[in-house]
Design a protein around this motif. Structure first.
Motif, mmCIF file in Angstrom:
data_model
loop_
_atom_site.group_PDB
_atom_site.id
_atom_site.type_symbol
_atom_site.label_atom_id
_atom_site.label_comp_id
_atom_site.label_asym_id
_atom_site.label_seq_id
_atom_site.Cartn_x
_atom_site.Cartn_y
_atom_site.Cartn_z
ATOM 1 N N ASN A 97 -3.593 -33.748 -8.595
ATOM 2 C CA ASN A 97 -2.893 -33.927 -9.869
ATOM 3 C C ASN A 97 -1.606 -33.124 -9.757
ATOM 4 O O ASN A 97 -1.644 -31.899 -9.658
ATOM 5 N N PHE A 98 -0.497 -33.837 -9.740
ATOM 6 C CA PHE A 98 0.770 -33.184 -9.412
ATOM 7 C C PHE A 98 1.543 -32.781 -10.670
ATOM 8 O O PHE A 98 1.621 -33.538 -11.640
ATOM 9 N N LEU A 99 2.163 -31.621 -10.592
ATOM 10 C CA LEU A 99 2.862 -31.054 -11.749
ATOM 11 C C LEU A 99 4.300 -31.574 -11.779
ATOM 12 O O LEU A 99 5.093 -31.284 -10.885
ATOM 13 N N HIS A 100 4.602 -32.331 -12.854
ATOM 14 C CA HIS A 100 5.959 -32.911 -12.911
ATOM 15 C C HIS A 100 6.783 -32.359 -14.066
ATOM 16 O O HIS A 100 7.879 -32.827 -14.335
ATOM 17 N N ASP A 101 6.257 -31.357 -14.754
ATOM 18 C CA ASP A 101 6.959 -30.835 -15.925
ATOM 19 C C ASP A 101 7.822 -29.628 -15.520
ATOM 20 O O ASP A 101 7.309 -28.564 -15.159
ATOM 21 N N GLY A 102 9.127 -29.816 -15.584
ATOM 22 C CA GLY A 102 10.081 -28.782 -15.142
ATOM 23 C C GLY A 102 9.923 -27.470 -15.895
ATOM 24 O O GLY A 102 10.060 -26.395 -15.311
ATOM 25 N N ASN A 103 9.639 -27.547 -17.195
ATOM 26 C CA ASN A 103 9.489 -26.307 -17.976
ATOM 27 C C ASN A 103 8.331 -25.477 -17.468
ATOM 28 O O ASN A 103 8.414 -24.250 -17.344
ATOM 29 N N GLN A 104 7.209 -26.149 -17.181
ATOM 30 C CA GLN A 104 6.018 -25.407 -16.720
ATOM 31 C C GLN A 104 6.292 -24.811 -15.339
ATOM 32 O O GLN A 104 5.863 -23.694 -15.051
ATOM 33 N N ILE A 105 7.012 -25.547 -14.498
ATOM 34 C CA ILE A 105 7.331 -25.004 -13.163
ATOM 35 C C ILE A 105 8.220 -23.763 -13.315
ATOM 36 O O ILE A 105 8.012 -22.753 -12.653
ATOM 37 N N ARG A 106 9.172 -23.819 -14.240
ATOM 38 C CA ARG A 106 10.030 -22.638 -14.465
ATOM 39 C C ARG A 106 9.218 -21.452 -14.964
ATOM 40 O O ARG A 106 9.450 -20.308 -14.575
ATOM 41 N N ARG A 107 8.223 -21.720 -15.805
ATOM 42 C CA ARG A 107 7.374 -20.610 -16.306
ATOM 43 C C ARG A 107 6.559 -19.998 -15.161
ATOM 44 O O ARG A 107 6.357 -18.788 -15.097
ATOM 45 N N ILE A 108 6.071 -20.854 -14.269
ATOM 46 C CA ILE A 108 5.278 -20.356 -13.120
ATOM 47 C C ILE A 108 6.170 -19.471 -12.236
ATOM 48 O O ILE A 108 5.785 -18.377 -11.822
ATOM 49 N N ILE A 109 7.385 -19.959 -11.965
ATOM 50 C CA ILE A 109 8.316 -19.202 -11.115
ATOM 51 C C ILE A 109 8.660 -17.858 -11.790
ATOM 52 O O ILE A 109 8.703 -16.813 -11.131
ATOM 53 N N ALA A 110 8.864 -17.880 -13.098
ATOM 54 C CA ALA A 110 9.182 -16.629 -13.808
ATOM 55 C C ALA A 110 8.010 -15.645 -13.691
ATOM 56 O O ALA A 110 8.208 -14.446 -13.466
ATOM 57 N N ALA A 111 6.781 -16.161 -13.807
ATOM 58 C CA ALA A 111 5.601 -15.284 -13.727
ATOM 59 C C ALA A 111 5.478 -14.645 -12.332
ATOM 60 O O ALA A 111 4.925 -13.558 -12.187
ATOM 61 N N ALA A 112 6.008 -15.327 -11.318
ATOM 62 C CA ALA A 112 5.895 -14.811 -9.944
ATOM 63 C C ALA A 112 6.839 -13.630 -9.707
ATOM 64 O O ALA A 112 6.665 -12.874 -8.756
ATOM 65 N N CYS A 137 1.157 -32.750 -18.428
ATOM 66 C CA CYS A 137 2.210 -32.261 -17.522
ATOM 67 C C CYS A 137 1.942 -32.642 -16.074
ATOM 68 O O CYS A 137 2.743 -32.364 -15.184
ATOM 69 N N PHE A 138 0.758 -33.245 -15.821
ATOM 70 C CA PHE A 138 0.371 -33.598 -14.447
ATOM 71 C C PHE A 138 0.319 -35.111 -14.271
ATOM 72 O O PHE A 138 0.040 -35.846 -15.223
ATOM 73 N N PHE A 139 0.508 -35.545 -13.025
ATOM 74 C CA PHE A 139 0.321 -36.956 -12.688
ATOM 75 C C PHE A 139 -0.667 -37.068 -11.537
ATOM 76 O O PHE A 139 -0.447 -36.455 -10.493
ATOM 77 N N PRO A 140 -1.730 -37.831 -11.663
ATOM 78 C CA PRO A 140 -2.210 -38.379 -12.933
ATOM 79 C C PRO A 140 -2.759 -37.247 -13.808
ATOM 80 O O PRO A 140 -3.149 -36.210 -13.270
ATOM 81 N N ALA A 141 -2.800 -37.478 -15.127
ATOM 82 C CA ALA A 141 -3.265 -36.426 -16.043
ATOM 83 C C ALA A 141 -4.758 -36.185 -15.837
ATOM 84 O O ALA A 141 -5.535 -37.131 -15.883
#
Ligand code: SAM
Length: 289
Positions: free
Chosen positions: A24-39, A184-188
């Protein structure tokens, strides 16, 4: 990486996703930015990514750190990634089962960060494998099932508290958690997800030898959740050793494992490691994961 890009890559290569690999692949840019910020990445950081998939997280990690080691089990996706990132010297791509790789190679990850959207079916054993060892990553930012995230973060006397909470928290402090909706994932997927941040404790609560006892204690203690801890532990330790250890940890003999805090289990482990009153069953019998 947009949803349309993902669909396009999958369609042109005729890749049908494999459910058992948790694709299930993450395609939501906002969530990816939050993950990167948490790192909290710095340009010197080395990042371990487990299960890069089509690379939506990988492409956000690469500009922010020195090196990404990405371990992907699906050969078809490894080929996609090798092409997508052919000009990227900071990416080291490994085609392997990450769990087997971690188990077979006792590497020193202490200077690394784990940042990953984990394959859900093996997320817990992978985290235990990495976080219970003495040279685990300095920071873990992991996306997994919401229900597992809640268990990782849980404190004593709550529904989610148990073996997994303790196996992780003995070396790591939970720092944060945010929910990621299934859309936020494909497929959900059918369930919601969450991203947890764990930071390795600067001052370990126990020595490595004590952690071996701690692991044995909690595996035994949670083997039958409704039973009293003292009674369960008598399988492994003498009554005298347990009575003394319970007194030091200020625990009543009637208490059940789910009511005992991390610090109290740590106190029991410290005391029992020093007393050497273990029954004849050897510590090597402790079944690891
Ligand atoms: N990181 C990507 C993303 O966020 O879109 C993909 C995440 S997807 C939840 C999990 C990925 O882990 C899939 O690409 C799957 O093929 C891979 N995978 C599953 N089991 C694995 C294993 N044992 N070792 C390495 N990769 C695995």
């Amino acid at each position: 990486m947009k949803l349309t890009d993902m669909r396009h890559i999958l369609a042109t290569r005729d890749i049908r996703l494999t459910k058992s690999l948790g694709q299930n692949f993450l395609h939501d840019g906002n969530q990816i930015r939050r993950i990167i910020a948490a790192a909290e990445l710095t340009p010197a950081d080395r990042v371990l990514e487990i299960g890069p998939g089509l690379g939506p997280l990988t492409e956000a990690l690469l500009p922010a750190c020195a090196e990404v080691l990405a371990i992907e089990k699906d050969q078809r996706l490894v080929e996609v990634l090798a092409e997508r990132f052919a000009a990227e010297p900071r990416l080291r791509l490994l085609h392997a089962d990450a769990l087997a790789y971690l188990q077979e190679n006792t590497l020193d990850w202490s200077a690394w960060k784990l940042v990953a959207n984990l394959p859900y079916s093996v997320a817990s054993p992978m985290l235990v494998e990495l976080c219970l060892r003495s040279r685990g990553p300095q920071r873990v930012v992991a996306t997994l099932q919401l229900e597992v995230a809640q268990r990782l973060m849980a404190a004593a006397d709550t529904d989610d508290y148990g073996l997994l909470s303790l196996l992780i928290q003995i070396r790591y402090e939970p720092r944060g958690c945010f929910r990621i909706p299934a859309s936020c994932f494909f497929p959900a997927p059918e369930i919601d997800s969450a991203c947890v941040t764990l930071v390795r404790r600067e001052t370990p609560l126990l020595t490595d030898a004590e952690i071996t006892i701690f692991e044995r204690l909690i595996r035994r203690g949670f083997s039958q959740r409704r039973k009293k801890l003292f009674k369960l532990l008598k399988e492994d330790w003498t009554e005298a050793a347990l009575t003394a250890a319970f007194a030091v940890a200020k625990l009543a003999p009637e208490i059940r494992a789910e009511q005992v805090s991390l610090e109290q289990f740590a106190s029991l482990a410290r005391h029992l490691e020093n007393t050497h009153h273990v029954h004849s069953r050897s510590l090597e019998q402790t079944v690891r994961r």
